[in-house]
Scaffold this active site. Structure first.
Site, short mmCIF file in Angstrom:
data_model
loop_
_atom_site.label_atom_id
_atom_site.label_comp_id
_atom_site.label_asym_id
_atom_site.label_seq_id
_atom_site.Cartn_x
_atom_site.Cartn_y
_atom_site.Cartn_z
N ARG A 1 -12.96 -8.74 8.82
CA ARG A 1 -12.46 -10.03 8.33
C ARG A 1 -12.01 -10.91 9.50
O ARG A 1 -12.25 -12.12 9.51
CB ARG A 1 -11.30 -9.81 7.37
CG ARG A 1 -11.71 -9.24 6.02
CD ARG A 1 -10.51 -8.77 5.21
NE ARG A 1 -10.91 -8.37 3.85
CZ ARG A 1 -10.19 -7.58 3.08
NH1 ARG A 1 -9.02 -7.11 3.51
NH2 ARG A 1 -10.61 -7.26 1.87
N ARG B 1 0.82 -1.21 0.00
CA ARG B 1 0.00 0.00 0.00
C ARG B 1 0.86 1.26 0.00
O ARG B 1 0.50 2.27 -0.61
CB ARG B 1 -0.94 -0.01 1.20
CG ARG B 1 -2.05 -1.06 1.08
CD ARG B 1 -2.96 -1.07 2.30
NE ARG B 1 -4.08 -1.98 2.12
CZ ARG B 1 -4.06 -3.25 2.44
NH1 ARG B 1 -2.98 -3.78 2.94
NH2 ARG B 1 -5.12 -4.01 2.25
N HIS C 1 -3.09 0.20 8.09
CA HIS C 1 -3.86 -0.68 7.21
C HIS C 1 -2.88 -1.16 6.15
O HIS C 1 -2.75 -0.59 5.07
CB HIS C 1 -5.01 0.09 6.56
CG HIS C 1 -5.73 -0.70 5.50
ND1 HIS C 1 -6.29 -1.94 5.74
CD2 HIS C 1 -5.98 -0.44 4.19
CE1 HIS C 1 -6.84 -2.39 4.63
NE2 HIS C 1 -6.67 -1.50 3.67
N ASP D 1 -10.37 -4.88 7.82
CA ASP D 1 -9.50 -5.94 8.36
C ASP D 1 -10.10 -6.53 9.64
O ASP D 1 -10.08 -7.75 9.84
CB ASP D 1 -8.11 -5.38 8.66
CG ASP D 1 -7.46 -4.77 7.44
OD1 ASP D 1 -6.97 -5.51 6.59
OD2 ASP D 1 -7.45 -3.53 7.35
#
Length: 306
Positions: free
Chosen positions: A153, A90, A177, A150
């Site tokens: 999840r 990222r 993240h 996240d």
């Protein structure tokens, strides 16, 4: 402020993520109007035409709008950005997405003073940090989706392991993240009972689970090219928290004063954006991971904050 004051939502970037967010906003019926903005006007107009066919299920009006109109919306969602490539971290997206963010925010000016801005584009922590500076809005009114997805999840994974509804599980992924995110095992619980005390959690490989959760996005990208449904659902949930002043607590990209960086911590969300950021009990190793994640993000921000 009336409870319906935040009723106009602008979605900037109408690709897979932006259009999924607009569609979910329609189905949830939580905004009076959704504005679609894109650097390619034809795409936004096409999305408007397609989404208008969904009005049989919704009273929300969805329409094409200019970037200047978006600046006057109550909630501004920025999804515009280059897609993450397979194998690309990222943070490697910064060079490609910072210019987009700067141009988008610049074109919106003057931005409505009490607007709440939500950054969804990656790398979300760094871009949120810059958006807080570029927008001129108070920091509490600019935040990122962070590790909300996240954490969702993680809770789904744990619910399958424990055979309980994921809503009963209180567990969060914190920090960046991205590569340095970590799971706050110390504070995780089900009905107040420490998560790690459950027999099903005995001898678990914490690092393997962390990698599994952190790597799920890349697994999806390998299979279908991009991710959009999960982040769209999370984004609409955040919009609902703002519009309905629900005071939900979510792990979001917010500026953490003691760390001097924007990263995910549990935050209370309402009409005015971020109303409070909470500390959570962390083990010694988790505390080290928090500081390491913060250091990693500070290094990136300092490098590009010129």
């Amino acid at each position: 402020m009336d409870i319906g004051a935040h009723s106009k939502v602008a979605v900037i970037g109408t690709g897979s993520v932006g259009s999924s967010i607009a569609y979910a906003l329609m189905l949830k019926n939580i905004a009076n109007e959704v504005l679609l903005v894109d650097a390619i006007p034809e795409r936004a107009r096409g999305q408007e035409m397609d989404l208008s066919d969904s009005n049989v299920l919704s009273s929300t009006r969805v329409r094409y709008a200019t970037i200047q109109e978006a600046g006057q919306a109550d909630v501004i969602i920025i999804t515009a950005g280059a897609k993450q490539r397979e194998g690309e971290s990222r943070t490697e997206l910064i060079d490609r997405n910072y210019d987009i963010l700067e141009n988008v925010i610049g074109a919106m000016r003057p931005i409505k003073r009490d607007a709440v801005m939500l950054i969804v584009a990656n790398p979300v922590d760094v871009l949120t940090f810059f958006a807080q500076k570029l927008s001129g809005l108070p920091r509490r009114q600019v935040f990122g989706s962070g590790t909300f997805l996240d954490s969702s999840r993680l809770k789904v994974y744990l619910s399958e392991r424990l055979k309980v509804n994921f809503k009963a599980i209180h567990a969060a992924v914190l920090g960046e993240h991205g590569d340095s995110q970590f799971i706050a095992w110390e504070s995780a619980n089900v009905a107040g009972k420490p998560l790690l005390s459950f027999p099903e959690m005995k001898d678990i490989d914490k690092e393997k689970i962390r990698r599994k959760i952190a790597g799920k996005a890349m697994d999806i990208i390998k299979l279908k090219g991009s991710t959009y449904y999960g982040i769209a659902a999370c984004t609409v949930s955040l919009c609902e928290s703002i519009i309905r002043n629900k005071h939900d607590v979510r792990p979001l990209s917010v500026y953490v004063e003691k760390l001097g960086v924007t990263m995910s911590m549990p935050a209370k969300l309402g009409w005015h954006g971020i109303e409070e950021v909470y500390d959570v009990p962390l083990s010694e190793s988790e505390q080290e991971q928090l500081w390491a994640s913060a250091k990693s993000l500070r290094t990136v921000c300092e490098k590009y904050n010129t």
